[in-house]
Motif scaffolding. Structure first.
Motif, PDB file in Angstrom:
ATOM      1  N   TRP A  93       0.831  -1.209   0.000  1.00 27.47           N
ATOM      2  CA  TRP A  93       0.000   0.000   0.000  1.00 27.47           C
ATOM      3  C   TRP A  93       0.865   1.259   0.000  1.00 27.47           C
ATOM      4  N   ALA A  94       2.017   1.212   0.666  1.00 29.49           N
ATOM      5  CA  ALA A  94       2.920   2.372   0.649  1.00 29.49           C
ATOM      6  C   ALA A  94       3.448   2.615  -0.761  1.00 29.49           C
ATOM      7  N   VAL A  95       3.795   1.558  -1.470  1.00 27.87           N
ATOM      8  CA  VAL A  95       4.264   1.701  -2.852  1.00 27.87           C
ATOM      9  C   VAL A  95       3.152   2.287  -3.711  1.00 27.87           C
ATOM     10  N   TYR A  96       1.946   1.770  -3.525  1.00 26.58           N
ATOM     11  CA  TYR A  96       0.795   2.284  -4.289  1.00 26.58           C
ATOM     12  C   TYR A  96       0.578   3.773  -4.013  1.00 26.58           C
ATOM     13  N   LEU A  97       0.577   4.137  -2.732  1.00 22.59           N
ATOM     14  CA  LEU A  97       0.339   5.537  -2.383  1.00 22.59           C
ATOM     15  C   LEU A  97       1.443   6.446  -2.913  1.00 22.59           C
ATOM     16  N   ALA A  98       2.693   6.003  -2.793  1.00 22.02           N
ATOM     17  CA  ALA A  98       3.807   6.817  -3.279  1.00 22.02           C
ATOM     18  C   ALA A  98       3.723   7.005  -4.791  1.00 22.02           C
ATOM     19  N   SER A  99       3.435   5.924  -5.509  1.00 23.23           N
ATOM     20  CA  SER A  99       3.339   6.049  -6.967  1.00 23.23           C
ATOM     21  C   SER A  99       2.102   6.852  -7.365  1.00 23.23           C
ATOM     22  N   SER A 100       1.036   6.743  -6.589  1.00 16.42           N
ATOM     23  CA  SER A 100      -0.185   7.499  -6.898  1.00 16.42           C
ATOM     24  C   SER A 100       0.005   8.984  -6.653  1.00 16.42           C
ATOM     25  N   LEU A 101       0.721   9.328  -5.603  1.00 15.65           N
ATOM     26  CA  LEU A 101       0.977  10.743  -5.328  1.00 15.65           C
ATOM     27  C   LEU A 101       1.834  11.361  -6.430  1.00 15.65           C
ATOM     28  N   ALA A 102       2.714  10.557  -6.996  1.00 15.21           N
ATOM     29  CA  ALA A 102       3.587  11.058  -8.049  1.00 15.21           C
ATOM     30  C   ALA A 102       2.869  11.140  -9.396  1.00 15.21           C
ATOM     31  N   GLY A 103       1.949  10.195  -9.665  1.00 13.74           N
ATOM     32  CA  GLY A 103       1.351  10.161 -10.998  1.00 13.74           C
ATOM     33  C   GLY A 103      -0.163  10.138 -11.020  1.00 13.74           C
ATOM     34  N   GLY A 104      -0.805  10.405  -9.942  1.00  8.62           N
ATOM     35  CA  GLY A 104      -2.268  10.378  -9.923  1.00  8.62           C
ATOM     36  C   GLY A 104      -2.781   9.012  -9.500  1.00  8.62           C
ATOM     37  N   PHE A 105      -3.866   9.016  -8.777  1.00  7.68           N
ATOM     38  CA  PHE A 105      -4.417   7.774  -8.264  1.00  7.68           C
ATOM     39  C   PHE A 105      -5.023   6.967  -9.398  1.00  7.68           C
ATOM     40  N   GLY A 106      -4.593   5.730  -9.498  1.00  7.10           N
ATOM     41  CA  GLY A 106      -5.107   4.837 -10.530  1.00  7.10           C
ATOM     42  C   GLY A 106      -5.840   3.675  -9.892  1.00  7.10           C
ATOM     43  N   TYR A 107      -5.875   2.586 -10.602  1.00  8.17           N
ATOM     44  CA  TYR A 107      -6.546   1.384 -10.120  1.00  8.17           C
ATOM     45  C   TYR A 107      -5.850   0.887  -8.845  1.00  8.17           C
ATOM     46  N   PRO A 108      -6.595   0.580  -7.799  1.00  7.54           N
ATOM     47  CA  PRO A 108      -5.973   0.129  -6.532  1.00  7.54           C
ATOM     48  C   PRO A 108      -5.530  -1.331  -6.600  1.00  7.54           C
ATOM     49  N   TRP A 109      -4.457  -1.588  -7.331  1.00  9.91           N
ATOM     50  CA  TRP A 109      -3.965  -2.947  -7.533  1.00  9.91           C
ATOM     51  C   TRP A 109      -3.579  -3.687  -6.255  1.00  9.91           C
ATOM     52  N   PRO A 110      -3.219  -3.015  -5.154  1.00  9.80           N
ATOM     53  CA  PRO A 110      -2.847  -3.780  -3.959  1.00  9.80           C
ATOM     54  C   PRO A 110      -3.955  -4.687  -3.425  1.00  9.80           C
ATOM     55  N   VAL A 111      -5.204  -4.412  -3.774  1.00 10.65           N
ATOM     56  CA  VAL A 111      -6.271  -5.294  -3.287  1.00 10.65           C
ATOM     57  C   VAL A 111      -6.081  -6.707  -3.817  1.00 10.65           C
ATOM     58  N   TRP A 112      -5.457  -6.856  -4.995  1.00 10.37           N
ATOM     59  CA  TRP A 112      -5.228  -8.185  -5.563  1.00 10.37           C
ATOM     60  C   TRP A 112      -4.056  -8.892  -4.898  1.00 10.37           C
ATOM     61  N   VAL A 113      -3.256  -8.155  -4.188  1.00 12.43           N
ATOM     62  CA  VAL A 113      -2.154  -8.762  -3.432  1.00 12.43           C
ATOM     63  C   VAL A 113      -2.635  -9.119  -2.026  1.00 12.43           C
ATOM     64  N   VAL A 114      -3.195  -8.154  -1.332  1.00 13.71           N
ATOM     65  CA  VAL A 114      -3.562  -8.374   0.071  1.00 13.71           C
ATOM     66  C   VAL A 114      -4.917  -9.060   0.235  1.00 13.71           C
ATOM     67  N   GLY A 115      -5.806  -8.906  -0.731  1.00 14.40           N
ATOM     68  CA  GLY A 115      -7.140  -9.502  -0.614  1.00 14.40           C
ATOM     69  C   GLY A 115      -7.133 -11.021  -0.564  1.00 14.40           C
ATOM     70  N   PRO A 116      -6.648 -11.705  -1.635  1.00 15.91           N
ATOM     71  CA  PRO A 116      -6.657 -13.173  -1.609  1.00 15.91           C
ATOM     72  C   PRO A 116      -5.809 -13.753  -0.477  1.00 15.91           C
ATOM     73  N   TRP A 117      -4.644 -13.161  -0.264  1.00 17.39           N
ATOM     74  CA  TRP A 117      -3.771 -13.658   0.788  1.00 17.39           C
ATOM     75  C   TRP A 117      -4.454 -13.506   2.145  1.00 17.39           C
ATOM     76  N   GLY A 118      -5.071 -12.370   2.391  1.00 15.80           N
ATOM     77  CA  GLY A 118      -5.774 -12.139   3.653  1.00 15.80           C
ATOM     78  C   GLY A 118      -6.944 -13.097   3.829  1.00 15.80           C
ATOM     79  N   ALA A 119      -7.662 -13.368   2.746  1.00 18.42           N
ATOM     80  CA  ALA A 119      -8.801 -14.291   2.825  1.00 18.42           C
ATOM     81  C   ALA A 119      -8.339 -15.700   3.188  1.00 18.42           C
ATOM     82  N   VAL A 120      -7.255 -16.144   2.556  1.00 17.45           N
ATOM     83  CA  VAL A 120      -6.719 -17.473   2.861  1.00 17.45           C
ATOM     84  C   VAL A 120      -6.219 -17.524   4.302  1.00 17.45           C
ATOM     85  N   LEU A 121      -5.532 -16.501   4.720  1.00 16.57           N
ATOM     86  CA  LEU A 121      -5.006 -16.459   6.080  1.00 16.57           C
ATOM     87  C   LEU A 121      -6.134 -16.404   7.112  1.00 16.57           C
TER      88      LEU A 121
END
Length: 138
Positions: free
Chosen positions: A95-123
């Motif tokens: 999420w920090a990488v997403y926020l840093a890149s979004s602040l630099a280039g505008g907020f885009g698609y929130p791709w971190p949900v595809w990283v933390v979502g499935p992993w969090g659901a399994v956990l």
């Protein structure tokens, strides 16, 4: 059919994601390398596509015997705590990488949900089924 041509399961992808998360937290991978490998892991269709993602990383430590886990209580609670710590660490970094890149280039698609979502659901599923295990055994 060779074993490497077998289709990868979600558990295979999750296992690779956990190894990559540990490597990131240990400083073996940069955030960029981690992000690239994690995306490739979740896009992988076969075991052969997963293997190179962790080939240059040390093998995970062998699992401890149950009597060594007794300090955390029953059902491997220490392992779950460590899994949650790893998950939270990776989630914060992603999420920090997403926020840093979004602040630099505008907020885009929130791709971190595809990283933390499935992993969090399994956990979460693992946590809920592990905590209910003693009542079913006894």
């Amino acid at each position: 059919m060779p074993a490497t041509e077998l289709r990868a399961a979600d558990t295979d992808r999750t296992a690779v994601a956990e190894v990559l998360g540990r490597a990131l937290s240990e400083g073996r991978l940069t955030v960029t390398e981690y992000d690239e490998r994690l995306a490739a892991a979740y896009a992988a269709r076969t075991l052969a596509e997963l293997a190179p993602l962790t080939a240059d990383l040390p093998a995970p430590a062998p699992a401890r015997r149950p009597e060594q886990r007794a300090t955390y209580g029953s059902c491997g609670g220490g392992d779950l705590r460590q899994a949650w710590r790893g998950y939270l660490t990776v989630a914060l970094v992603v999420w920090a990488v997403y926020l840093a890149s979004s602040l630099a280039g505008g907020f885009g698609y929130p791709w971190p949900v595809w990283v933390v979502g499935p992993w969090g659901a399994v956990l979460l599923g693992r946590t809920l089924t592990t905590r209910g295990a003693p009542a079913r055994r006894g």
